[in-house]
Enzyme design. Sequence first.
Site, short mmCIF file in Angstrom:
data_model
loop_
_atom_site.label_atom_id
_atom_site.label_comp_id
_atom_site.label_asym_id
_atom_site.label_seq_id
_atom_site.Cartn_x
_atom_site.Cartn_y
_atom_site.Cartn_z
CD GLU A 421 -1.78 -2.39 1.41
OE1 GLU A 421 -2.65 -3.27 1.25
OE2 GLU A 421 -0.63 -2.65 1.84
CG HIS A 488 -11.12 -7.96 6.57
ND1 HIS A 488 -10.36 -8.69 7.45
CD2 HIS A 488 -10.55 -8.12 5.35
CE1 HIS A 488 -9.38 -9.29 6.79
NE2 HIS A 488 -9.47 -8.96 5.51
#
Length: 682
Positions: A421, A488
């Site tokens: 990322e 998540h």
Amino acid sequence: MLRMFLFCVNFVTFIERLKSVTKVMKYTDYSLSDHTKIKLYKQLLLPRLIEEKMLILLRQGKITKWFSGIGQEAISVGVTAALHPDEYLLPMHRNLGVFTTRGIPLSRLFSQWQGKANGFTKGRDRSFHFGSQEHKIIGMISHLGPQLGVADGIALANLLKKNKQVTAVFTGEGATSEGDFHEALNVASVWNLPVLFCIENNGYGLSTPTNEQFNCKDLADKGIGYGMESHCIDGNNILEVYTRVNALCSDLRENPRPVLLEFKTFRMRGHEEASGTKYVPQELLDTWEAKDPITNYEAFLLASNTLTADAIALLKAKMQQEIEDELQISYQEEDLPLVPEKELADVYAPFTYKEEAPNLTTENIRLVDAISQSLKQAMEKHGNLVLMGQDIADYGGVFKITEGFVAQFGKERVRNTPICESAIISAAMGLSINGMKAVVEMQFADFVSSGFNPIVNYLSKTHYRWAEKADVVIRMPCGAGVGAGPFHSQTNEAWFTKTPGLKVVYPAFPFDAKGLLATAINDPNPVLFFEHKALYRSLYQEVPTAYYTLPLGKAALLTKGTAITIVAYGAAVHWALEVLEERPEIHADLIDLRTLQPLDTETIYHSVKKTGKLIILQEDSLFGSLASEIAALVMEECFEFLDAPVQRVASLDTPIPFSKILEHNYLPKDRFLKALLALLAY
């Protein structure tokens, strides 16, 4: 007379020093003309003379800090001289030779180091923490690593433009231990990006020697693991640096690929001047002093009759006079005026919202479809827009938002990324610097923590620091209610709403999502765009089929009433709507914020002044959240209109649990009605 006397003394000292030079470095002609060799010498000499002057000014208190590159000038100069003037360089704080070789006016550099307005950062950042699009130089930040990924993005833009350009980025041996270094090398290798990764191995990271930083003979060996060509180069030999880099650049322009270069050199002074060099063995300093890139090159030029001692001495005198003249220009500049309004105005790049009204033809689609449609239409509108993310190409992303995009736009613009990322967000910044737009998909908003640094320290601060835009949107699939557990399910908008320079958008409806995403992509500022996963396929709405925009920073008033003001965003908007539908006797203004930064305080204040009561409902946990900030703002601005304390209803201050029972208890949905009724009865 005194100046002439000092000049004669220095000249004699100079001649004696040249005579004593030990031939520890070997030069060959490399088939270079005398003109080129002399030009390289001038480019090599100027940063040394500037540095010597800056060390004097530092002791006089006229500058506050200095990171010396004495002994390393051949790397900066040689690499810069090998690149074309329109090719980007990303230097660090010991690369003064990059700036001087690119011809930046010395008076502006001196103003920069004194924190004056004619500098590149208007006194907002120091030393070499700036960039100049005019000179195609992109400066560093103190966190070092992100600029490697930025170089990837600049090089990717060059590939897409097919302009046959090379990008060079500098780093030190210490930063090769950072994760960003490895991420950037991997991305560059996978994508065959024409980047020169230049490691200046100067022996020490502050006081930590190389043998305590890595356990390999050569840092160039790190390229092997990434399938990357790599070389070791004598970083003190200007002819070797220039010749080898020049040959590589010529090849890379025709055969794009990354190359890792390790320049062997040494840092002759402290990490910065206050650090000193007491931790360095004297014999090591003596060894490298004998390898000084300027003294040795001067001896070579004299021995080969390329220059005479008189010519060298006169050249130095001329440069020293130029330095003094340019310093006087910076000294005469007035101190930086304080204009608070300007400080706030410069946090964001200018953006004039252009309304494109919705068409009358609509279709009943889900939130996920509206986002997909908006992305697709933005790709059609902006030919320079690139999408990047894990599994977004042929697979279409884990939520299938980009399904079918590759067939329409190709893999060059719809790019699968490695799992890294930080490097990808940095690369998005590089795309922006090189004239493109980028949208990065976080597979889940939780994973943005792995790319946190470039967002909050690079994207957010760049315009305020040196007026460069960050034309990047980061899509953030977020939220609980789907049993996905602690990693998540986060809705982590508060990480970013407090960071000046970022914009944060959080739509609750398909119509808003489509129009707001279009505007976010148009906006040259970095935008975090939150998309609630639980709403992706559960929520339908009539949405115009064509491209349209909605303004950022404008909330929506969903219901009107005089009894109480409810402020919410994201999934919480729908929880509030459910309660109001079940309890029609409650007459409330329900405000959907839609954009969290900028925040529509005008709509909030107007409603609170009418109703006298405010309750804020959010999915995020309570402490340090947006609800807390809104409550504080209303207490400051609307206190005399309040008939009761402001109430905040939020999730528990725990990680998000997996079990449905625990997750339901974590979320504030059931607690909202009780708090609402209590506030109404106050």
